[in-house]
Design a protein around this motif. Structure first.
Motif, PDB file in Angstrom:
ATOM      1  N   PHE A 192       0.799  -1.220   0.000  1.00  0.00           N
ATOM      2  CA  PHE A 192       0.000   0.000   0.000  1.00  0.00           C
ATOM      3  C   PHE A 192       0.838   1.279   0.000  1.00  0.00           C
ATOM      4  O   PHE A 192       0.292   2.378   0.007  1.00  0.00           O
ATOM      5  CB  PHE A 192      -0.955   0.005   1.200  1.00  0.00           C
ATOM      6  CG  PHE A 192      -2.032  -1.025   1.103  1.00  0.00           C
ATOM      7  CD1 PHE A 192      -3.145  -0.811   0.307  1.00  0.00           C
ATOM      8  CD2 PHE A 192      -1.931  -2.231   1.784  1.00  0.00           C
ATOM      9  CE1 PHE A 192      -4.146  -1.771   0.210  1.00  0.00           C
ATOM     10  CE2 PHE A 192      -2.920  -3.199   1.688  1.00  0.00           C
ATOM     11  CZ  PHE A 192      -4.031  -2.968   0.895  1.00  0.00           C
ATOM     12  N   GLY A 193       2.155   1.143   0.032  1.00  0.00           N
ATOM     13  CA  GLY A 193       3.006   2.330   0.035  1.00  0.00           C
ATOM     14  C   GLY A 193       2.848   3.134   1.306  1.00  0.00           C
ATOM     15  O   GLY A 193       2.452   2.616   2.352  1.00  0.00           O
ATOM     16  N   THR A 194       3.140   4.424   1.217  1.00  0.00           N
ATOM     17  CA  THR A 194       2.996   5.302   2.379  1.00  0.00           C
ATOM     18  C   THR A 194       1.537   5.742   2.495  1.00  0.00           C
ATOM     19  O   THR A 194       1.014   6.372   1.579  1.00  0.00           O
ATOM     20  CB  THR A 194       3.901   6.535   2.254  1.00  0.00           C
ATOM     21  OG1 THR A 194       5.243   6.106   2.078  1.00  0.00           O
ATOM     22  CG2 THR A 194       3.804   7.408   3.501  1.00  0.00           C
ATOM     23  N   PRO A 195       0.856   5.437   3.585  1.00  0.00           N
ATOM     24  CA  PRO A 195      -0.574   5.754   3.690  1.00  0.00           C
ATOM     25  C   PRO A 195      -0.820   7.211   4.061  1.00  0.00           C
ATOM     26  O   PRO A 195       0.039   7.888   4.633  1.00  0.00           O
ATOM     27  CB  PRO A 195      -1.044   4.840   4.817  1.00  0.00           C
ATOM     28  CG  PRO A 195       0.167   4.705   5.701  1.00  0.00           C
ATOM     29  CD  PRO A 195       1.350   4.703   4.767  1.00  0.00           C
ATOM     30  N   ALA A 196      -2.022   7.690   3.744  1.00  0.00           N
ATOM     31  CA  ALA A 196      -2.508   8.921   4.349  1.00  0.00           C
ATOM     32  C   ALA A 196      -2.727   8.659   5.835  1.00  0.00           C
ATOM     33  O   ALA A 196      -2.834   7.505   6.270  1.00  0.00           O
ATOM     34  CB  ALA A 196      -3.813   9.360   3.692  1.00  0.00           C
ATOM     35  N   VAL A 197      -2.793   9.717   6.635  1.00  0.00           N
ATOM     36  CA  VAL A 197      -2.888   9.572   8.082  1.00  0.00           C
ATOM     37  C   VAL A 197      -4.055  10.393   8.616  1.00  0.00           C
ATOM     38  O   VAL A 197      -4.240  11.558   8.222  1.00  0.00           O
ATOM     39  CB  VAL A 197      -1.576  10.009   8.774  1.00  0.00           C
ATOM     40  CG1 VAL A 197      -1.712   9.940  10.294  1.00  0.00           C
ATOM     41  CG2 VAL A 197      -0.406   9.134   8.310  1.00  0.00           C
ATOM     42  N   ILE A 198      -4.835   9.787   9.491  1.00  0.00           N
ATOM     43  CA  ILE A 198      -5.877  10.484  10.245  1.00  0.00           C
ATOM     44  C   ILE A 198      -5.560  10.308  11.721  1.00  0.00           C
ATOM     45  O   ILE A 198      -5.346   9.189  12.187  1.00  0.00           O
ATOM     46  CB  ILE A 198      -7.274   9.913   9.947  1.00  0.00           C
ATOM     47  CG1 ILE A 198      -7.634  10.083   8.471  1.00  0.00           C
ATOM     48  CG2 ILE A 198      -8.329  10.574  10.826  1.00  0.00           C
ATOM     49  CD1 ILE A 198      -8.953   9.429   8.083  1.00  0.00           C
ATOM     50  N   GLY A 199      -5.527  11.399  12.473  1.00  0.00           N
ATOM     51  CA  GLY A 199      -5.248  11.316  13.899  1.00  0.00           C
ATOM     52  C   GLY A 199      -6.228  12.135  14.709  1.00  0.00           C
ATOM     53  O   GLY A 199      -6.501  13.296  14.382  1.00  0.00           O
ATOM     54  N   VAL A 217       4.027  12.357  10.325  1.00  0.00           N
ATOM     55  CA  VAL A 217       4.047  12.834   8.941  1.00  0.00           C
ATOM     56  C   VAL A 217       5.307  13.660   8.678  1.00  0.00           C
ATOM     57  O   VAL A 217       5.896  13.591   7.594  1.00  0.00           O
ATOM     58  CB  VAL A 217       2.769  13.622   8.631  1.00  0.00           C
ATOM     59  CG1 VAL A 217       2.851  14.284   7.259  1.00  0.00           C
ATOM     60  CG2 VAL A 217       1.558  12.692   8.698  1.00  0.00           C
ATOM     61  N   ALA A 218       5.747  14.438   9.666  1.00  0.00           N
ATOM     62  CA  ALA A 218       7.008  15.169   9.513  1.00  0.00           C
ATOM     63  C   ALA A 218       8.176  14.199   9.339  1.00  0.00           C
ATOM     64  O   ALA A 218       9.112  14.467   8.579  1.00  0.00           O
ATOM     65  CB  ALA A 218       7.237  16.068  10.717  1.00  0.00           C
ATOM     66  N   ASP A 260       6.926  11.677   2.558  1.00  0.00           N
ATOM     67  CA  ASP A 260       6.194  11.221   1.385  1.00  0.00           C
ATOM     68  C   ASP A 260       4.731  10.906   1.695  1.00  0.00           C
ATOM     69  O   ASP A 260       4.002  10.434   0.824  1.00  0.00           O
ATOM     70  CB  ASP A 260       6.873   9.996   0.765  1.00  0.00           C
ATOM     71  CG  ASP A 260       7.116   8.874   1.772  1.00  0.00           C
ATOM     72  OD1 ASP A 260       7.048   9.141   2.984  1.00  0.00           O
ATOM     73  OD2 ASP A 260       7.388   7.739   1.336  1.00  0.00           O
ATOM     74  N   THR A 261       4.274  11.177   2.917  1.00  0.00           N
ATOM     75  CA  THR A 261       2.861  10.992   3.266  1.00  0.00           C
ATOM     76  C   THR A 261       1.996  11.870   2.354  1.00  0.00           C
ATOM     77  O   THR A 261       2.254  13.072   2.227  1.00  0.00           O
ATOM     78  CB  THR A 261       2.604  11.372   4.738  1.00  0.00           C
ATOM     79  OG1 THR A 261       3.429  10.560   5.581  1.00  0.00           O
ATOM     80  CG2 THR A 261       1.148  11.167   5.104  1.00  0.00           C
ATOM     81  N   PRO A 262       0.965  11.313   1.732  1.00  0.00           N
ATOM     82  CA  PRO A 262       0.206  12.097   0.748  1.00  0.00           C
ATOM     83  C   PRO A 262      -0.833  13.050   1.329  1.00  0.00           C
ATOM     84  O   PRO A 262      -1.197  14.041   0.684  1.00  0.00           O
ATOM     85  CB  PRO A 262      -0.476  11.017  -0.098  1.00  0.00           C
ATOM     86  CG  PRO A 262      -0.621   9.856   0.824  1.00  0.00           C
ATOM     87  CD  PRO A 262       0.583   9.891   1.713  1.00  0.00           C
ATOM     88  N   ALA A 263      -1.345  12.779   2.527  1.00  0.00           N
ATOM     89  CA  ALA A 263      -2.401  13.624   3.094  1.00  0.00           C
ATOM     90  C   ALA A 263      -2.504  13.372   4.590  1.00  0.00           C
ATOM     91  O   ALA A 263      -2.228  12.259   5.061  1.00  0.00           O
ATOM     92  CB  ALA A 263      -3.742  13.358   2.414  1.00  0.00           C
ATOM     93  N   LEU A 264      -2.934  14.404   5.327  1.00  0.00           N
ATOM     94  CA  LEU A 264      -3.069  14.321   6.782  1.00  0.00           C
ATOM     95  C   LEU A 264      -4.389  14.949   7.203  1.00  0.00           C
ATOM     96  O   LEU A 264      -4.702  16.074   6.810  1.00  0.00           O
ATOM     97  CB  LEU A 264      -1.905  15.054   7.461  1.00  0.00           C
ATOM     98  CG  LEU A 264      -1.989  15.255   8.977  1.00  0.00           C
ATOM     99  CD1 LEU A 264      -2.017  13.926   9.716  1.00  0.00           C
ATOM    100  CD2 LEU A 264      -0.823  16.122   9.469  1.00  0.00           C
ATOM    101  N   VAL A 265      -5.161  14.205   7.995  1.00  0.00           N
ATOM    102  CA  VAL A 265      -6.398  14.730   8.583  1.00  0.00           C
ATOM    103  C   VAL A 265      -6.211  14.792  10.089  1.00  0.00           C
ATOM    104  O   VAL A 265      -5.916  13.772  10.734  1.00  0.00           O
ATOM    105  CB  VAL A 265      -7.613  13.840   8.237  1.00  0.00           C
ATOM    106  CG1 VAL A 265      -8.876  14.377   8.933  1.00  0.00           C
ATOM    107  CG2 VAL A 265      -7.822  13.782   6.731  1.00  0.00           C
TER     108      VAL A 265
END
Length: 285
Positions: free
Chosen positions: A116-123, A135-136, A140-145
């Protein structure tokens, strides 16, 4: 690693166990029936919560419908006190920042190992503060919520105690007692707190009061687009969406009306913001 089928509100959910140096990270892996056409998402729960409560519970169903695979998992610091493998206590009362960061890295690697590669992150909440650092560390993280991510750093315990949580007006007293206990080799002994999260080990209190990342300082290191949501019943000082947006530069801020920290009764308002934003953001090159 052990996998088994689990009942869930989503069409496909598998109970998974991710090895660590001590207790495994248990969670649910959700995958669309036709495969993850939109990407993968890592969901980090709030302080003393778990993968089956709050946003980690109600977001996967909608995200799976949008084509996302989701991994919602427990950090070793989940709930307040647990005894998952033996009678020795563990859980949120014993959480350590380095351990939490390692747990998030291991969960992300679990997804990467499955293609799945580098996932988006929700925290959410404390998971949001940890998500910013994660994410910092993974540019290469594509999106952060961020869902009511607290500001972290040295100021968070005084701020939430002043708001009537955690140690209330006993914070200095509890920290002094914890320092003495740690010096005496009793870092795993427990201290009662007058409010949430009610009980904490001496070692965790010292770690939490002195070693949390300063989220606003880390914000400029986050390269991807960010959606930061806060309820209108929450403190802008503790959950500083607007200041984060100023420092990060690619953040969309949304304030949900009639909404508390746990989004009780406002789950649909959250999913109506998160799902389309994440789908649009992840579809861009």
């Amino acid at each position: 690693m052990s996998d088994s089928t689990a009942r869930s509100d989503s069409p496909l959910a598998r109970l998974v166990s991710i090895p660590t140096s001590s207790e495994p990270l248990d969670g649910l892996f959700y995958e669309p029936e036709g495969g993850a056409t939109a990407g993968a998402v890592l969901i980090m729960h709030g302080n003393c919560m778990n993968f089956y409560s709050g946003p980690a519970r109600f977001l996967p169903k909608v995200l799976v419908e949008q084509g996302f695979a989701c991994l919602a998992y427990n950090r070793r610091g989940h709930d307040i006190l647990v005894t998952p493998l033996h009678r020795a206590a563990s859980g949120g009362a014993y959480q350590l920042i380095d351990e939490a960061r390692e747990d998030n890295r291991l969960a992300s690697q679990w997804l990467a190992n499955r293609g799945f590669g580098t996932p988006a992150v929700i925290g959410h909440s404390n998971g949001g503060m940890l998500a910013v650092q994660h994410v910092a560390d993974h540019p290469d993280t594509p999106a952060l919520v961020l869902l009511s991510a607290h500001k972290g750093g040295l100021g968070i315990l005084p701020a939430i105690s002043a708001a009537g949580l955690f140690a209330e007006d006993k914070l200095d007293e509890r920290i002094s007692t914890a320092e003495q206990m740690v010096a005496e080799g009793r870092g795993r002994d427990l201290l009662l707190l007058p409010n949430w999260w009610h009980v904490i080990s001496a070692g965790s209190l010292i770690d939490y009061s002195s070693r949390l990342p300063e989220m606003l300082d880390v914000a400029p290191q986050v390269a991807c687009p960010v959606l930061y949501i806060r309820g209108d019943q929450e403190s802008a000082e503790i959950y500083p969406a607007e200041v984060f947006a100023e420092r990060q530069g690619r953040t969309q801020v949304e304030i949900i009306e009639n909404c508390n920290h746990f989004y009780a009764g406002r789950e649909t308002a959250v999913t109506d913001l998160v799902a389309p934003w994440l789908r649009q953001t992840m579809s861009q090159p």
